[in-house]
Write an enzyme that holds these catalytic residues in place. Structure first.
Site, PDB file in Angstrom:
ATOM      1  N   ASN A 273       0.709  -1.290  -0.024  1.00 43.16           N
ATOM      2  CA  ASN A 273       0.120   0.035  -0.048  1.00 43.16           C
ATOM      3  C   ASN A 273       0.922   1.386  -0.036  1.00 43.16           C
ATOM      4  O   ASN A 273       0.439   2.403  -0.381  1.00 43.16           O
ATOM      5  CB  ASN A 273      -0.976   0.091   1.318  1.00 43.16           C
ATOM      6  N   CYS A 358      -7.547  -0.690   8.735  1.00 44.50           N
ATOM      7  CA  CYS A 358      -7.321  -1.559   7.404  1.00 44.50           C
ATOM      8  C   CYS A 358      -6.795  -0.347   6.685  1.00 44.50           C
ATOM      9  O   CYS A 358      -5.881   0.240   6.818  1.00 44.50           O
ATOM     10  CB  CYS A 358      -8.444  -2.195   6.932  1.00 44.50           C
TER      11      CYS A 358
END
Length: 594
Positions: A273, A358
């Site tokens: 990410n 998350c």
């Protein structure tokens, strides 16, 4: 000898098939048509189909056993044409309908004269109203209920129930107009010493401005569950002193030694990410520890449920059932979600504050916070408390229901679709199986919720966030699912419920203790469905009904005695408080044997 069945059904009889369809207020008939339903369990069945602006309804015409379908159009994911005008073979020309609720439907029509064109076009239009500029049925229905379910969750009331605000935590209206964070609720709880300008600086470093805010506080030890999105660390490893300080302030609120940050993602995904500007909290966050919970993303969950559907519908994969079930990984994902929530609950129960996130904080985060709160707080295990939990952690905190479910939208292949909320309800069901006396509600409530997750009959699960709901006047123009539930609450109550206010529930998150939720995933199979009534529950309900009957008889005897014998002046009279409750008090010591 078999009775003679006429080969050509007479029209009046076919019309009678649909005469008993009970339509909802605001529901209109669009088309009805002779059709053949290719039933996976009974073979080809002749009958009549009715399409309304809310449902597809089918009833068979000449069968020993009536075959009936009643499918909300919102549950339809895809409508396709099957075969062409020149297709050969019986029943090869018609419609193929894929549903969001674990079943598929096939209908055959006569091949001459484009007989399916009208039904295909109307079904496509009314199953996907938003793709055709039409309103969702929730805006059309005229249903009325005694109670307004939109009032079940009032943020300030829920904060007060938890003992907030206090000298450590304050309520802020910085997001009142949704211009601080358009996917967050309008009321937020934040550390008392953090000013609104501090919050704005923190928001610049959190994905989509979803800063860490309080979800739940432990009344005794004052440990909190805080939720947020990932920090915007990026490939260059950016830092934000305001964000680091803010998390340390959260830790200090109840003197937690080390703040535990639960990152729902697998470590490798969190690292990946960074390439898109996200990331996770590194060593610069002093007095904090980071724990990755290894829960997979929305795409993995979507594929897992697809695989599960393949082995349960239309036929259950009998010969290699256990290995087939294992290959879907569905229960493995359920285990990881439950296991993560247990870790969150355990930390908080032992006096340590936690942060949960998350990527964006609206999928796995909602699963973890709501399940942990269900374990920690018995209020959420009541019928109304559970409604509040869903409204609070899922609806107000911006779980993207519209994107994940695709309400009224024809784009069935949209990569945003995912059964995250279904998985949460599955986890709740697993808990109710392991703690059969701890929940005031029963399985019927969970099934009802999932039915209306798709139905578009109520406004509850529409749109992605609170700001979008306000924009579309959802609360004034649609009915809440909780209006329906609370109007017939008795059918959702668990007869075994035994309230224990201080008890923390720790389910066993092991594959040996998890079960496939058969009465949801395999409920369309008639061979499975009828086996599901628990004999113990059935017997218990029978005994409770028997007890009520005896209490009524006793009451009648007491009433008779009170009229005939003046010395029984203290017996209940018809005008005294509820006779059943008076008698029930006398019988509180009664234990029903199994």
């Amino acid at each position: 000898m078999d009775a003679h069945i006429p080969s050509t059904p007479k029209e009046p009889m076919m019309m009678e098939l649909l005469a008993d369809v009970s339509l909802l207020p605001g529901e209109d008939r669009i088309i009805d048509k002779d059709i053949i339903y290719i039933c996976p369990f009974n073979g080809a069945v002749k009958g009549k189909v009715l399409i309304t602006n809310f449902r597809l309804y089918f009833k068979s015409s000449y069968n020993d056993e009536t075959v009936m379908l009643d499918v909300p159009l919102g549950a339809i994911s895809r409508v396709e044409k099957m075969g062409g005008a020149s297709s050969r073979g019986e029943n090869s020309y018609g419609l193929d309908i894929t549903c969001k609720d674990m079943r598929n439907l096939r209908f055959a029509l006569k091949q001459e004269g484009h007989s399916r064109r009208d039904i295909f076009e109307l079904l496509f239009k009314y199953a996907f109203p938003l793709s055709h500029g039409l309103p969702l049925f929730a805006y059309v229905t005229q249903e009325k209920y005694a109670e307004n379910g939109w009032k079940i969750f009032k943020p300030m009331e829920e904060f007060r129930r938890q003992g907030l605000p206090n000298n450590k935590w304050r309520i802020t209206f910085i997001n009142e107009k949704y211009d601080f964070c358009d996917t967050y609720p309008h009321v937020l709880a934040v550390p008392f010493e953090s000013k609104d300008e501090d919050l704005r600086r923190v928001a610049t470093f959190r994905s989509r401005g979803r800063i860490p805010v309080l979800s739940w506080i432990h009344r005794e030890n004052q440990a909190v569950i805080v939720r947020c999105s990932q920090p915007l660390v990026g490939m260059s490893g950016k830092r934000n002193r305001d964000d680091e300080r803010y998390l340390d302030v959260i830790r200090e609120m109840n003197h937690t030694t080390k703040l535990t940050i639960f990152d729902a993602r697998p470590n490798v995904n969190a690292v990946a990410n960074k390439a898109t500007g996200g990331g996770y909290e590194g060593d610069e966050y002093q007095n904090a520890e980071l724990v990755f919970l290894d829960i997979q993303n929305i795409h993995v969950m979507r594929e897992s449920l697809k695989k599960l559907k393949d082995i349960v519908y239309p036929n259950v994969e009998e010969s290699h059932w256990l290995s087939s079930l294992e290959s879907t990984h569905w229960l493995e994902h359920v285990k990881l979600v439950l296991s993560g929530a247990i870790q969150v609950a355990d930390k908080v129960s032992s006096g340590n504050s936690v942060v949960v996130h998350c990527s964006d904080g609206w999928d796995r985060t909602a699963q973890l916070t709501s399940l942990a709160m269900l374990m920690l707080d018995s209020h959420y295990r009541t019928l109304r408390g559970f409604q509040v939990l869903i409204e609070k952690e899922w609806i107000s905190f911006g779980h993207k229901f519209a994107s994940r479910i695709g309400h009224g939208d024809k784009n069935h292949a949209d990569q945003d679709r995912s059964p995250i909320f279904v998985q949460f309800i599955d986890c709740v069901w697993q808990m109710t199986k392991q703690f059969p006396t701890a929940f005031e509600f029963n399985e019927s409530l969970l099934l009802e919720i999932l039915n209306h997750l798709y139905s578009c009959r109520f406004g509850t699960f529409l749109y992605n966030c609170e700001s979008a709901r306000d924009l579309h006047d959802l609360r004034s123009k649609t009915v809440s699912l909780w209006s329906l539930v609370n109007s017939k609450s008795e059918i959702y109550l668990n007869p075994f419920y035994s309230p224990e206010s201080g008890r923390v529930l720790y389910p066993v998150a092991s594959m040996r203790h998890l079960e496939l939720w058969v009465s949801y995933y395999i409920r369309w199979n008639p061979r499975i469905r009828h086996k599901q009534q628990s004999p113990v529950e059935q017997r218990y309900k029978e005994l409770l009904a028997l007890r009520d009957e005896y209490l009524k008889k006793l009451e009648q005897l007491q009433l008779t005695d009170s009229f005939t014998s003046p010395c029984l002046s203290h017996s209940p009279t018809p005008n005294s408080s509820s006779p059943t409750s008076t008698s029930s008090q006398q019988f509180t010591h009664l234990h029903t044997p199994f």
